[in-house]
Structure formats: structure tokens, C-alpha cells
Design a protein around this motif. Structure first.
Motif, short mmCIF file in Angstrom:
data_model
loop_
_atom_site.label_atom_id
_atom_site.label_comp_id
_atom_site.label_asym_id
_atom_site.label_seq_id
_atom_site.Cartn_x
_atom_site.Cartn_y
_atom_site.Cartn_z
N GLY A 273 0.83 -1.19 0.00
CA GLY A 273 0.00 0.00 0.00
C GLY A 273 0.87 1.24 0.00
O GLY A 273 1.83 1.33 0.76
N VAL A 274 0.54 2.20 -0.86
CA VAL A 274 1.31 3.44 -0.98
C VAL A 274 0.39 4.61 -0.60
O VAL A 274 -0.75 4.70 -1.08
N PHE A 275 0.91 5.51 0.26
CA PHE A 275 0.13 6.64 0.74
C PHE A 275 0.73 7.96 0.27
O PHE A 275 1.95 8.15 0.34
N MET A 276 -0.11 8.86 -0.23
CA MET A 276 0.21 10.29 -0.28
C MET A 276 -0.17 10.83 1.09
O MET A 276 -1.34 10.82 1.46
N VAL A 277 0.80 11.29 1.84
CA VAL A 277 0.60 11.47 3.28
C VAL A 277 -0.14 12.75 3.63
O VAL A 277 -1.01 12.76 4.49
N ASN A 278 0.21 13.87 3.01
CA ASN A 278 -0.27 15.15 3.51
C ASN A 278 -0.28 16.17 2.38
O ASN A 278 0.53 16.10 1.46
N GLN A 279 -1.21 17.11 2.47
CA GLN A 279 -1.19 18.20 1.51
C GLN A 279 0.05 19.06 1.71
O GLN A 279 0.60 19.14 2.80
#
Length: 410
Positions: A273-279
Motif C-alpha cells: 500500500g502506498v500513501f500520499m501522506v499530507n497536503q
């Protein structure tokens, strides 16, 4: 009768047979393959090596197993319709020269005829509405009503799914209340959601908090991994938890991100699983879904997100819609590094739902900087290029989430 003597070439044998009026059936069609569609399958093949006597194939006959549906055609490919979605089929084909049918091919590859169904729920406009559409619809389609969430309002919720069950997680009630509810639907059915369980408490500097807001989730066939993100007013956390999709109950601690999460996005292969963490930052982090532990740096998304990114993909390639732009970025799950340009959405978007099967990814709704939209557009995951119009959701919406029965994590 002609007198054929000596060593006969193959074409001479055919001439001899033909002149004596001995009909022969065609041989077996070659290179037979089957490709699934919505309620149908496409059967491709090459003609038999021997066309028979008379030496012209006039028709092909395809038989499906189970159900024994018979479909005829004069050339490749032949489209078999009337199949039952979510059922596996195999196919055999035989040729005729107008006199008799030849031997049938062995069954082509067994395929699941899959409706590739996407479901979405929540958001600022649609409140508790659950909608659905067919991702692999050939010409696109508008979404339809599926049912209602238990939650009366779920703004910036998260979702994940197996091939049978979609789970909607948390969100904001619109009055400063952060949901800790998880609820699920059976994707192949329709109707309201059912309670799955409550999110566990996580520790903040103001005590334990239970909700999830601006979070994200991804999944394999059995496990969902949840980025909790904001759990209360201005309480952003690093916590990652997981659930077993086929069960019900609370989530379990998985590990931590390297930084707090907000306005997160997620996409998965069957293992990672890959996350874009934060704006406002470029970092992507990943976890191995079947294990537990802290996330690991994956690379840079390459384009700043101003809020509400979302992910979709097949088993090898992940796509992120970054939020606040029309940019689509792509990554390869098995490697790490900076995501690359894929193409553009038809409109600027953030807070959209992004759903996929093994071929297509569909963006639904979002906020274009001025208004909420009802736009759906679609890309083919394996190729680069801009999205094309797919259809509309039932009303303008953003800050919602979606999942499917055939995404890349399955």
C-alpha cells in the motif's frame, strides 16, 4: 476420376479428395482466447489450418460452459452475450464449411465475467448517499443509487474493499463531529450499509480520540489498511491501523507514518500500500499490507497537492490524482522513486472518488476550485494519456470516497 500417381503433395491430396466429392470437415480453430466484458466475453481466434472440403469455412460456433450458450459468427472475434456477471466461463469453438462442423477446440482460458463495479459514498453534497456504476462499461454510463449509509453525513471519509465487500470509514459529520464508525455494503447487491465496527482510540496531546477525517485506506483481498489522519479538531496523527475485511469489529494497530497525515490518499497492489501522506508536501510512504510496522519512504509524488488526493490502479501500476489540479501521476508498486506524469483529468479536481478495475480507473466528482462537480472521466491504466469523459454521478459532490470489486489490490 483423375489419375493421381506418385508422391502426392498435400494440395494434390486435397484436389483428389475434392474431385471424388469426398466432403471433409475443417480442423480445429487455433489460438483461441477469451476476454471478459460486462455480461459478455470476446472470443478471438485464428482460422483452422485445414478448411475442409469444400475448402471454405462458412461459419464458426462458440459454446460457453456453463449454461451452454451457443453463438455463431463468420470471423474473429465473436462476442458472446447474455452471460451472468460474477460467474466464471470457459469457451470452445468449432468451424464448418457448410457441410459439417469440425472438432471443437479445447476450452479457451477460463475467465470471470466481471461487472467491475464501483461504489462510492459520503461527501459534502450527497451526505449519506451510496452510488454505483460499472467501471468497464464500454461507452461509459451515469451512476445509479445503491442505498444509504447509516451515518447521516460523512465528509472526507475513507474506503477500501475486497472483491465482495466495500467498507466506508469515518468522516466529519459537518458539525465538528469526527466519526469513528465503519460500515459496509455487499458490492454485488444494493441497499443500505451495515455496521462494521468502531475505530479504536488513538492517543493525542489532548487525550484519546476516536475518529478519522481526511484519512485514506487501501486493501488487499483480505485486509484493509487505514491511515487515520485527523481524529479530532486539529488533531492530526501518525497512526496506521488495519481491519480484516471479511470480519467485523474494531481496527488493530499496524504502525506509524513518519509524519502526521491530513488530506491523504492511498493506492495498493496485492502486497503493497502506498500513501500520499499530507497536503503541501511531496512525500509518499508505503507499507507491506500482510505485515505490520512503520511506513517506509517510497519517493516523491512530483506535484504538490492542495488537498484531497486519491488513488487507484491495477496490480502493478498505481495512479494518484493529486488534488487541486488536473494532474494524474503514476508509479510502479514494485519499485520506489518519484512518480511520473501520466496525463490530465478533464477538469481540475480535489476531494474526488477514484476507483479502478484491472484495466480502467474512473474519477468521480470533486471540487474544481469554484464548484462541486458531477463529472466522471476514465483512463486506461496500462497506457499514458489524458482522461476521457465517462458519464456523471447523480449530483455534484466532493469530499467522498469510493472503492471497487476488482481494484489492483485484489
Amino acid at each position: 476420376m483423375a489419375n493421381y500417381q506418385g508422391v502426392w503433395k498435400l494440395n494434390t491430396q486435397y484436389q483428389a479428395i475434392g474431385s471424388q466429392n469426398w466432403p471433409m470437415q475443417p480442423s480445429i480453430p487455433l489460438n483461441v482466447t477469451a476476454t471478459a466484458g460486462v455480461g459478455q466475453a470476446i472470443i478471438a481466434f485464428t482460422p483452422p489450418a485445414f478448411s475442409g472440403v469444400p475448402a471454405v469455412v462458412t461459419q464458426y460456433r462458440v459454446v460457453s460452459t456453463p449454461e451452454g450458450i451457443v453463438t455463431v459468427g463468420t470471423d474473429s472475434p465473436i462476442v458472446v452475450t447474455g452471460l451472468t456477471n460474477l460467474t466464471s466461463y470457459s469457451f470452445s469453438i468449432q468451424a464448418t464449411n457448410g457441410v459439417q462442423f469440425g472438432e471443437a477446440s479445447t476450452n479457451a482460458n477460463t475467465i470471470p465475467v466481471n461487472a467491475s463495479r464501483g461504489v462510492y459514498a459520503g461527501g459534502l453534497s450527497q451526505t449519506n448517499v451510496i452510488g454505483t456504476f460499472q467501471i468497464n462499461s464500454g461507452s461509459g454510463e451515469n451512476s445509479a443509487d445503491f442505498g444509504d449509509l447509516i451515518s447521516s453525513f460523512a465528509f472526507y471519509n475513507a474506503s477500501c474493499s475486497s472483491s465482495t465487500r466495500s467498507i466506508f470509514i469515518g468522516g466529519n459529520s459537518g458539525s465538528g463531529t469526527y466519526h469513528n464508525r465503519m460500515e459496509y455494503v455487499t458490492i454485488a447487491g444494493e441497499g443500505g450499509s451495515t455496521d462494521f465496527g468502531a475505530l479504536k482510540a488513538v492517543s493525542t496531546n489532548q487525550g484519546n480520540q476516536f475518529g478519522s477525517y481526511f484519512g485514506a485506506a487501501c486493501s488487499s483481498a483480505t485486509r484493509g489498511v487505514i491511515l487515520r489522519a485527523q481524529v479530532g479538531a486539529s488533531q492530526e496523527v501518525v497512526d496506521i491501523t488495519y481491519i480484516t475485511i471479511a470480519a467485523t469489529g474494531s481496527d488493530t494497530d499496524f504502525g506509524d507514518l513518519s509524519r502526521v497525515a491530513q488530506y491523504a490518499g492511498a493506492v495498493s497492489s496485492p502486497t503493497r500500500g502506498v500513501f500520499m501522506v499530507n497536503q503541501g508536501n511531496l512525500n509518499m510512504e508505503y507499507v507491506t499490507i500482510a505485515s505490520t510496522g512503520n511506513s517506509v519512504t517510497f519517493g516523491s509524488i512530483g506535484v504538490y497537492s492542495t488537498g484531497g488526493p486519491s488513488g487507484a490502479g491495477d496490480s502493478t501500476r498505481g495512479l494518484f490524482v493529486t488534488g487541486g489540479s488536473n494532474s494524474i501521476r503514476h508509479l510502479t508498486f514494485a519499485t520506489t522513486g518519484t512518480a511520473e506524469d501520466f496525463g490530465n483529468l478533464t477538469t481540475v479536481s480535489q476531494g474526488q472518488a477514484f476507483m479502478s478495475d484491472s484495466v480502467y480507473a474512473v474519477r468521480a466528482g470533486g471540487y474544481n476550485g469554484t464548484i462541486h462537480t458531477n463529472t466522471m472521466d476514465r483512463v486506461t491504466i496500462s497506457t499514458l494519456g489524458d482522461a476521457v469523459d465517462f458519464g456523471d454521478i447523480t449530483e455534484d459532490n466532493y469530499g467522498f470516497s469510493g472503492s471497487s470489486d476488482s481494484h489492483g489490490g485484489l
